[in-house]
Design a protein around this motif. Sequence first.
Motif, mmCIF file in Angstrom:
data_model
loop_
_atom_site.group_PDB
_atom_site.id
_atom_site.type_symbol
_atom_site.label_atom_id
_atom_site.label_comp_id
_atom_site.label_asym_id
_atom_site.label_seq_id
_atom_site.Cartn_x
_atom_site.Cartn_y
_atom_site.Cartn_z
ATOM 1 N N SER A 1 0.815 -1.217 0.000
ATOM 2 C CA SER A 1 0.000 0.000 0.000
ATOM 3 C C SER A 1 0.850 1.270 0.000
ATOM 4 O O SER A 1 1.989 1.257 0.460
ATOM 5 C CB SER A 1 -0.895 0.030 1.236
ATOM 6 N N ASN A 2 0.214 2.325 -0.473
ATOM 7 C CA ASN A 2 0.851 3.644 -0.437
ATOM 8 C C ASN A 2 0.500 4.267 0.919
ATOM 9 O O ASN A 2 -0.631 4.698 1.136
ATOM 10 C CB ASN A 2 0.288 4.475 -1.601
ATOM 11 N N VAL A 3 1.476 4.291 1.808
ATOM 12 C CA VAL A 3 1.203 4.702 3.186
ATOM 13 C C VAL A 3 0.773 6.171 3.267
ATOM 14 O O VAL A 3 -0.081 6.531 4.096
ATOM 15 C CB VAL A 3 2.413 4.386 4.118
ATOM 16 N N ASN A 4 1.309 7.008 2.377
ATOM 17 C CA ASN A 4 0.934 8.436 2.418
ATOM 18 C C ASN A 4 -0.545 8.625 2.065
ATOM 19 O O ASN A 4 -1.250 9.407 2.696
ATOM 20 C CB ASN A 4 1.795 9.268 1.454
ATOM 21 N N ARG A 5 -0.985 7.859 1.052
ATOM 22 C CA ARG A 5 -2.404 7.959 0.673
ATOM 23 C C ARG A 5 -3.278 7.412 1.805
ATOM 24 O O ARG A 5 -4.264 8.026 2.194
ATOM 25 C CB ARG A 5 -2.668 7.182 -0.625
ATOM 26 N N PHE A 6 -2.904 6.240 2.349
ATOM 27 C CA PHE A 6 -3.680 5.637 3.428
ATOM 28 C C PHE A 6 -3.811 6.632 4.589
ATOM 29 O O PHE A 6 -4.898 6.841 5.124
ATOM 30 C CB PHE A 6 -3.001 4.340 3.887
ATOM 31 N N ARG A 7 -2.681 7.266 4.952
ATOM 32 C CA ARG A 7 -2.672 8.230 6.065
ATOM 33 C C ARG A 7 -3.649 9.376 5.790
ATOM 34 O O ARG A 7 -4.494 9.703 6.621
ATOM 35 C CB ARG A 7 -1.244 8.751 6.241
ATOM 36 N N GLU A 8 -3.519 9.942 4.583
ATOM 37 C CA GLU A 8 -4.347 11.104 4.231
ATOM 38 C C GLU A 8 -5.846 10.740 4.248
ATOM 39 O O GLU A 8 -6.664 11.460 4.820
ATOM 40 C CB GLU A 8 -3.930 11.562 2.833
ATOM 41 N N LYS A 9 -6.164 9.586 3.656
ATOM 42 C CA LYS A 9 -7.581 9.206 3.553
ATOM 43 C C LYS A 9 -8.151 8.785 4.906
ATOM 44 O O LYS A 9 -9.322 9.034 5.195
ATOM 45 C CB LYS A 9 -7.783 8.063 2.538
ATOM 46 N N LEU A 10 -7.328 8.133 5.720
ATOM 47 C CA LEU A 10 -7.845 7.714 7.028
ATOM 48 C C LEU A 10 -8.079 8.938 7.927
ATOM 49 O O LEU A 10 -9.057 8.975 8.679
ATOM 50 C CB LEU A 10 -6.887 6.703 7.695
ATOM 51 N N ILE A 11 -7.203 9.931 7.835
ATOM 52 C CA ILE A 11 -7.418 11.174 8.604
ATOM 53 C C ILE A 11 -8.763 11.786 8.205
ATOM 54 O O ILE A 11 -9.577 12.142 9.057
ATOM 55 C CB ILE A 11 -6.247 12.172 8.371
ATOM 56 N N GLU A 12 -9.013 11.850 6.903
ATOM 57 C CA GLU A 12 -10.293 12.414 6.423
ATOM 58 C C GLU A 12 -11.477 11.566 6.900
ATOM 59 O O GLU A 12 -12.514 12.086 7.284
ATOM 60 C CB GLU A 12 -10.329 12.399 4.889
ATOM 61 N N HIS A 13 -11.277 10.255 6.845
ATOM 62 C CA HIS A 13 -12.373 9.339 7.182
ATOM 63 C C HIS A 13 -12.754 9.457 8.660
ATOM 64 O O HIS A 13 -13.949 9.540 8.998
ATOM 65 C CB HIS A 13 -11.955 7.907 6.838
ATOM 66 N N VAL A 14 -11.745 9.486 9.527
ATOM 67 C CA VAL A 14 -12.018 9.606 10.967
ATOM 68 C C VAL A 14 -12.655 10.963 11.242
ATOM 69 O O VAL A 14 -13.604 11.076 12.026
ATOM 70 C CB VAL A 14 -10.713 9.430 11.796
ATOM 71 N N CYS A 15 -12.168 11.982 10.562
ATOM 72 C CA CYS A 15 -12.735 13.334 10.712
ATOM 73 C C CYS A 15 -14.215 13.322 10.330
ATOM 74 O O CYS A 15 -15.069 13.830 11.069
ATOM 75 C CB CYS A 15 -11.929 14.304 9.852
ATOM 76 N N MET A 16 -14.520 12.698 9.192
ATOM 77 C CA MET A 16 -15.911 12.652 8.725
ATOM 78 C C MET A 16 -16.796 11.864 9.705
ATOM 79 O O MET A 16 -17.881 12.311 10.073
ATOM 80 C CB MET A 16 -15.946 12.005 7.345
ATOM 81 N N LEU A 17 -16.304 10.688 10.145
ATOM 82 C CA LEU A 17 -17.105 9.844 11.045
ATOM 83 C C LEU A 17 -17.417 10.537 12.372
ATOM 84 O O LEU A 17 -18.426 10.254 13.005
ATOM 85 C CB LEU A 17 -16.366 8.530 11.355
ATOM 86 N N THR A 18 -16.503 11.426 12.798
ATOM 87 C CA THR A 18 -16.689 12.085 14.098
ATOM 88 C C THR A 18 -17.323 13.480 13.951
ATOM 89 O O THR A 18 -17.252 14.290 14.864
ATOM 90 C CB THR A 18 -15.338 12.186 14.856
ATOM 91 N N ASP A 19 -17.919 13.715 12.766
ATOM 92 C CA ASP A 19 -18.618 14.985 12.489
ATOM 93 C C ASP A 19 -17.688 16.191 12.446
ATOM 94 O O ASP A 19 -18.076 17.295 12.845
ATOM 95 C CB ASP A 19 -19.744 15.243 13.523
ATOM 96 N N GLY A 20 -16.470 15.962 11.988
ATOM 97 C CA GLY A 20 -15.542 17.079 11.805
ATOM 98 C C GLY A 20 -15.810 17.776 10.482
ATOM 99 O O GLY A 20 -16.609 17.303 9.669
ATOM 100 N N PRO A 21 -15.080 18.877 10.247
ATOM 101 C CA PRO A 21 -15.347 19.692 9.049
ATOM 102 C C PRO A 21 -14.591 19.200 7.819
ATOM 103 O O PRO A 21 -13.938 19.979 7.141
ATOM 104 C CB PRO A 21 -14.841 21.076 9.476
ATOM 105 N N CYS A 22 -14.635 17.881 7.559
ATOM 106 C CA CYS A 22 -13.850 17.350 6.439
ATOM 107 C C CYS A 22 -14.736 16.644 5.438
ATOM 108 O O CYS A 22 -15.772 16.088 5.790
ATOM 109 C CB CYS A 22 -12.838 16.318 6.914
ATOM 110 N N GLU A 23 -14.229 16.611 4.216
ATOM 111 C CA GLU A 23 -14.904 15.834 3.181
ATOM 112 C C GLU A 23 -14.023 14.614 2.930
ATOM 113 O O GLU A 23 -12.804 14.758 2.733
ATOM 114 C CB GLU A 23 -15.007 16.675 1.907
ATOM 115 N N TYR A 24 -14.601 13.424 2.975
ATOM 116 C CA TYR A 24 -13.829 12.211 2.696
ATOM 117 C C TYR A 24 -13.706 12.070 1.182
ATOM 118 O O TYR A 24 -14.714 12.005 0.475
ATOM 119 C CB TYR A 24 -14.514 10.993 3.311
ATOM 120 N N THR A 25 -12.465 12.018 0.695
ATOM 121 C CA THR A 25 -12.260 11.972 -0.762
ATOM 122 C C THR A 25 -11.710 10.619 -1.221
ATOM 123 O O THR A 25 -11.308 10.477 -2.372
ATOM 124 C CB THR A 25 -11.282 13.085 -1.214
ATOM 125 N N GLY A 26 -11.677 9.652 -0.292
ATOM 126 C CA GLY A 26 -11.161 8.331 -0.667
ATOM 127 C C GLY A 26 -12.227 7.473 -1.319
ATOM 128 O O GLY A 26 -13.352 7.924 -1.574
#
Length: 139
Positions: free
Chosen positions: A59-84
Amino acid sequence: MKTIKFCVFLGVILLQACATTPPTLYQELGGEKKVVEIVDNFIAEIEFDETLFEYFKDSNVNRFREKLIEHVCMLTDGPCEYTGDSMVDVHTGMNITESDFNRGVDLFINAMTKAGVPHATQNKVLAVMAPTRKEIIYL
Ligand code: HEM
């Protein structure tokens, strides 16, 4: 005088709104800084786990990191858009077993504990992640 009264009135309304709006889980966690810390801890946990690392070795760890940060942000009602990609698309073909999924959850708990997240908050994060289980295992 009318203007002053109106401003006081508006101030009271705003104060009440602030006092009654509960913080999002994202805010409770500590926002972006804490989510990044948790995800970085999680990646370190995976790197040291022979079983789970096997899934990630190409896996591409940089992509995984970026997308997981967005995903956790989205799941916890943060101000992010999940783009993965969707959870089903990403995990299809991996045939992740229930026990490996549970192992992943354990590593995520370790990551939150190392980031100093209180247990009550950890449980709330796990609760919003739990429904994704069926989109991840045995695909
Ligand atoms: C609640 C549990 C999980 C969540 C929320 C989650 C979330 C994610 C996200 C957001 C991505 C990045 C998507 C993208 O690149 O577009 C991803 C990728 C990945 N996940 Fe999961 N995941 C979970 C559990 C697991 C487990 C248990 C495993 C393995 C045992 C796993 C293996 C992978 C792998 C290998 C990738 C990288 C795929 C690639 O490189 O193309 N995931 N996951």
